[in-house]
Design an enzyme around this catalytic site. Sequence first.
Site, PDB file in Angstrom:
ATOM      1  CB  THR A 136      -2.426  -6.152  -6.314  1.00 52.82           C
ATOM      2  OG1 THR A 136      -2.942  -5.810  -7.614  1.00 52.82           O
ATOM      3  CG2 THR A 136      -1.061  -5.525  -6.111  1.00 52.82           C
ATOM      4  CE  LYS A 137      -5.863  -7.317 -11.285  1.00 51.04           C
ATOM      5  NZ  LYS A 137      -6.447  -5.960 -11.337  1.00 51.04           N
ATOM      6  CG  ASN A 138      -9.591 -10.741  -4.206  1.00 55.73           C
ATOM      7  OD1 ASN A 138      -8.983  -9.679  -4.060  1.00 55.73           O
ATOM      8  ND2 ASN A 138     -10.836 -10.903  -3.792  1.00 55.73           N
TER       9      ASN A 138
END
Length: 368
Positions: free
Chosen positions: A184-186
């Site tokens: 889910t991180k950038n």
Amino acid sequence: MIEYESLAQANRALMEELEAVASRVIRSGWYVLGNEVSSFEAEFAEFAQSKHCISVANGLDALILSIEALDLPKGSEIMVASNTYIATILAILRAGHTPVLVEPERETFNIDPERLAAALTRNTQAICVTHLFGKACRMTEIAAFASAHGLQVIEDCAQSHGARYDGKLTGTFGIAGCFSFYPTKNLGALGDAGAIVTDDDEFADRLRHMRNYGSKKKYENVYIGLNSRLDEIQAAFLRVKLRHLDQVTEHKRALADIYFANLPKWLAQPLRRPAEYDVFHIFGIRHPARDDLRQWLLENGVKTEIHYPIAPHRQKAMQGILSGDYPIADELHATELSLPISAGHSKDEIERVCSLLAALPEKLKLAA
């Protein structure tokens, strides 16, 4: 329904590239510590404006290994935000040290530099800052305090890929910047992954061997290490996604601009400062009736998240370990609500969220 996050949607535009590199790695027959890992490390070091990048299995290991590599006296005190994600505290404990909680600023969710002095003791050896939600901590002040008192600085950059303070990237203010590439991180892998960046040659050398059983030569162990190696296929995925990270960041910043322009002014919103370049991993608002607001949004077709529902000092696992009262952390954990803001969201979707919030029932407006 507007999902809070759809990884399938976010990755759809990159599907051909991702499938191609997956096939390349599988056909190569080399799956651990190969060319994909070394290439990603070089490319991420350049992105992070750091001399070295040491990839590891996940963000928690990045923190644990970095703190262990400091080689501090066992039981040293390390300052950490009272509202951080639990991983930062777990890393301090796993490394054999004592977390000392410092309250954050309400407006930014980040550790308050003005509260560091009150937490300082003769046993304090380091500060572990967490750049929450994609906003950099006030690192100029924190670094100055650390330097004045002979403290090491470890940066938890799990949510701040590309964020800056006074033009300087997070992860470059202390001896180590620790990154998570959770999906889910950038910059997200398609599984668990992490990395550490540093400009310190000796520190980097120690970390490279600590991640691989503490071994400098096969079957010869110099350090007490871990098996924490980024695998080739995740490194290949990350190389693809790193090339698109600036585009993702600009998209998320554009979505944030829509929120700032259209959300009702009575709703507590993230604070923006001229010195900070936010990458908006999370867009966290605050509302006293957070749970009621979340339910109302869900009933009207918008999914949200909470980061995080339970403060670290109130976790069952931390009873007898973290003591004291932390009213600001309690307040933030009770009122924070994360609105949709991902690479897979359109501007139209964010405008719909804003329109809904503008039409909030009077009882929820009054609660604010």
